[in-house]
Design a protein around this motif. Structure first.
Motif, PDB file in Angstrom:
ATOM      1  N   GLY A  19       0.847  -1.056  -0.003  1.00  7.37           N
ATOM      2  CA  GLY A  19      -0.039   0.222   0.060  1.00  7.37           C
ATOM      3  C   GLY A  19       0.968   1.252   0.180  1.00  7.37           C
ATOM      4  N   HIS A  20       0.193   2.215   0.452  1.00  9.42           N
ATOM      5  CA  HIS A  20       1.019   3.799   0.566  1.00  9.42           C
ATOM      6  C   HIS A  20       0.899   4.323   1.914  1.00  9.42           C
ATOM      7  N   ALA A  21       1.554   5.110   1.958  1.00  9.38           N
ATOM      8  CA  ALA A  21       1.408   6.270   3.233  1.00  9.38           C
ATOM      9  C   ALA A  21       2.018   7.214   2.486  1.00  9.38           C
ATOM     10  N   VAL A  22       0.996   8.331   2.795  1.00  9.54           N
ATOM     11  CA  VAL A  22       1.192   9.648   2.302  1.00  9.54           C
ATOM     12  C   VAL A  22       1.365  10.757   3.673  1.00  9.54           C
ATOM     13  N   GLU A  36      -1.675  19.398  -0.577  1.00 13.58           N
ATOM     14  CA  GLU A  36      -0.942  18.271  -1.140  1.00 13.58           C
ATOM     15  C   GLU A  36      -1.430  17.032  -0.879  1.00 13.58           C
ATOM     16  N   LEU A  37      -1.769  16.975   0.409  1.00 13.86           N
ATOM     17  CA  LEU A  37      -2.467  15.571   0.718  1.00 13.86           C
ATOM     18  C   LEU A  37      -3.523  15.391  -0.082  1.00 13.86           C
ATOM     19  N   ALA A  61      -5.034  11.354  -6.410  1.00 14.10           N
ATOM     20  CA  ALA A  61      -4.153  10.808  -7.846  1.00 14.10           C
ATOM     21  C   ALA A  61      -4.052   9.233  -7.304  1.00 14.10           C
ATOM     22  N   LEU A  62      -3.947   8.884  -6.196  1.00 12.36           N
ATOM     23  CA  LEU A  62      -3.656   7.596  -5.677  1.00 12.36           C
ATOM     24  C   LEU A  62      -4.931   6.606  -5.637  1.00 12.36           C
ATOM     25  N   VAL A  63      -6.216   7.194  -5.464  1.00 12.62           N
ATOM     26  CA  VAL A  63      -7.472   6.443  -5.258  1.00 12.62           C
ATOM     27  C   VAL A  63      -8.338   7.063  -6.322  1.00 12.62           C
TER      28      VAL A  63
END
Ligand SMILES: Cc1cc2nc3c(=O)[nH]c(=O)nc-3n(C[C@H](O)[C@H](O)[C@H](O)COP(=O)(O)OP(=O)(O)OC[C@H]3O[C@@H](n4cnc5c(N)ncnc54)[C@H](O)[C@@H]3O)c2cc1C
Length: 334
Positions: A214-217, A250-251, A257-259
């Motif tokens: 997965g991702h951490a933003v 930004e978040l 863009a990710l989801v």
């Protein structure tokens, strides 16, 4: 729950002991802590390490992890070493918060919520050395430019030897209260937060097993605030520097863009939450399925906008997302 407390109430290191005989077992406990070390990690992150005589009684989950475990810290009033709270000592009764509110404002200090960044149990003395006391780290965000607050100011000035009262889970109680991260069997995670959620996300990432992807933003004030976070998992960590942009901009851009919403599926409009009057706090107790679990925390208006995007536009199952407003622009929250 950590098991470092022996049946008779002594601690494994044989050091100072809490008098537990007359102390009923309750979920929450007040800990008198002393700053043992200070580290300025970046311009906006300051790590304070604490020790305390009964810190062995501090709770964690069954695996000894703290994840996003929240605690209440009581910042001493100016001129006082510790809040003067004869009614908040050791095991706490359910009405401890009302008891705190009843104390005169000048003596009770200021209460704020923080995350345990790390908890290290004591190391008993042995032939190899004298052992180490238990320690607890909190990473304070120094939001001193513009809207400063008593907790950030106290942390910015804190030195070894300074004292603090902290309310957190008691290891003698079965459940550890204050952990919201509950991914169930999910195999993919999306962890999103601003600087106040970095300690929780960092602690979560360190515990994730290798099969999780997965991702951490993470959005922080500047590129100088990027931290080294390690994870055994297959999770990509993206740091975003806010710079002069609006908080959360930004978040939001990166999460969108990710989801990406599916072309023909729209979810329900989530009911409105007035983030100026209520705390935004939606945390599923148990997550169903093996899919995606999202954990999202930070400034309340930013989190509210992300909630609307993920629930309505993307159609995410609300039982798979934890949304938490950690602070609100322009407001002091205890
Ligand atoms: C569950 C939970 C866990 C948390 N964990 C952490 C943590 O580990 N580390 C951490 O630093 N914070 C954490 N926070 C956020 C922290 O509680 C708030 O930032 C808190 O307001 C700080 O108290 P203060 O006395 O410094 O400021 P306050 O007196 O509460 O606020 C004064 C002013 O500062 C503004 N403000 C508050 N925080 C910020 C900020 N970060 N940036 C810019 N302006 C701000 C407020 O809007 C207000 O206008 C957590 C919050 C929750 C609910």
């Amino acid at each position: 729950m950590n098991n470092a407390v022996m049946e008779n109430g002594t601690t494994v290191d044989g050091g100072a002991k809490a008098d537990l005989a007359a102390d009923p077992v309750m979920p929450m406990r007040a800990f008198e802590l002393r700053v043992s070390a200070v580290a300025q990690l970046t311009p906006h992150f300051r790590r304070l390490t604490f020790q305390g005589t009964d810190l062995e009684l501090f709770g964690s989950n069954v695996d000894g992890q703290t994840l996003d475990l929240r605690v209440k810290v009581m910042i001493p009033s100016p001129g006082h070493a510790l809040p003067e709270l004869s009614n908040i000592r050791g095991s706490l009764q359910e009405d401890w918060y009302q008891g705190w509110l009843a104390v005169d404002e000048s003596r009770r200090g200021v209460m704020r919520t923080y995350t345990v960044r790390a908890l290290r149990p004591s190391v008993p003395a042995s032939a190899d050395g004298p052992g180490d006391p238990a320690e607890l780290d909190i990473d304070f965000v120094l939001h001193l430019d513009g809207g400063s607050g008593p907790a950030a100011e106290w942390a910015a000035a804190a030195r070894p030897g300074d004292t603090l009262m902290l309310v957190g889970p008691c290891a003698r109680w079965g459940d550890c209260l204050g952990i919201e991260y509950a991914p169930g069997e999910a195999e993919r995670v999306l962890l999103v937060g601003d600087e106040t959620a970095v300690p929780a996300i960092a602690a979560i990432l360190e515990t994730l097993p290798p099969h999780i992807s997965g991702h951490a933003v993470l959005e922080v004030p500047s590129a100088e605030d990027f931290l080294d976070i390690s994870t055994p998992a297959n999770v990509e960590v993206r740091w975003l520097a806010r710079g002069a942009k609006d908080h959360g901009e930004e978040l939001s851009r990166h999460v969108r863009a990710l989801v990406v919403p599916a072309a023909c599926e729209v979810g329900e409009e989530p009911e409105d939450v007035d983030v100026d009057a209520t705390i935004l706090w939606e945390t599923p107790a148990a997550t169903a399925g093996h899919g995606l679990y999202a954990w999202i925390a930070g400034e309340a208006a930013t989190i509210k906008a992300l909630r609307r995007y993920l629930v309505r536009d993307v159609g995410m199952d609300r039982n798979s997302v934890a949304f938490m407003g950690y602070w609100r622009k322009g407001q002091a929250l205890s």
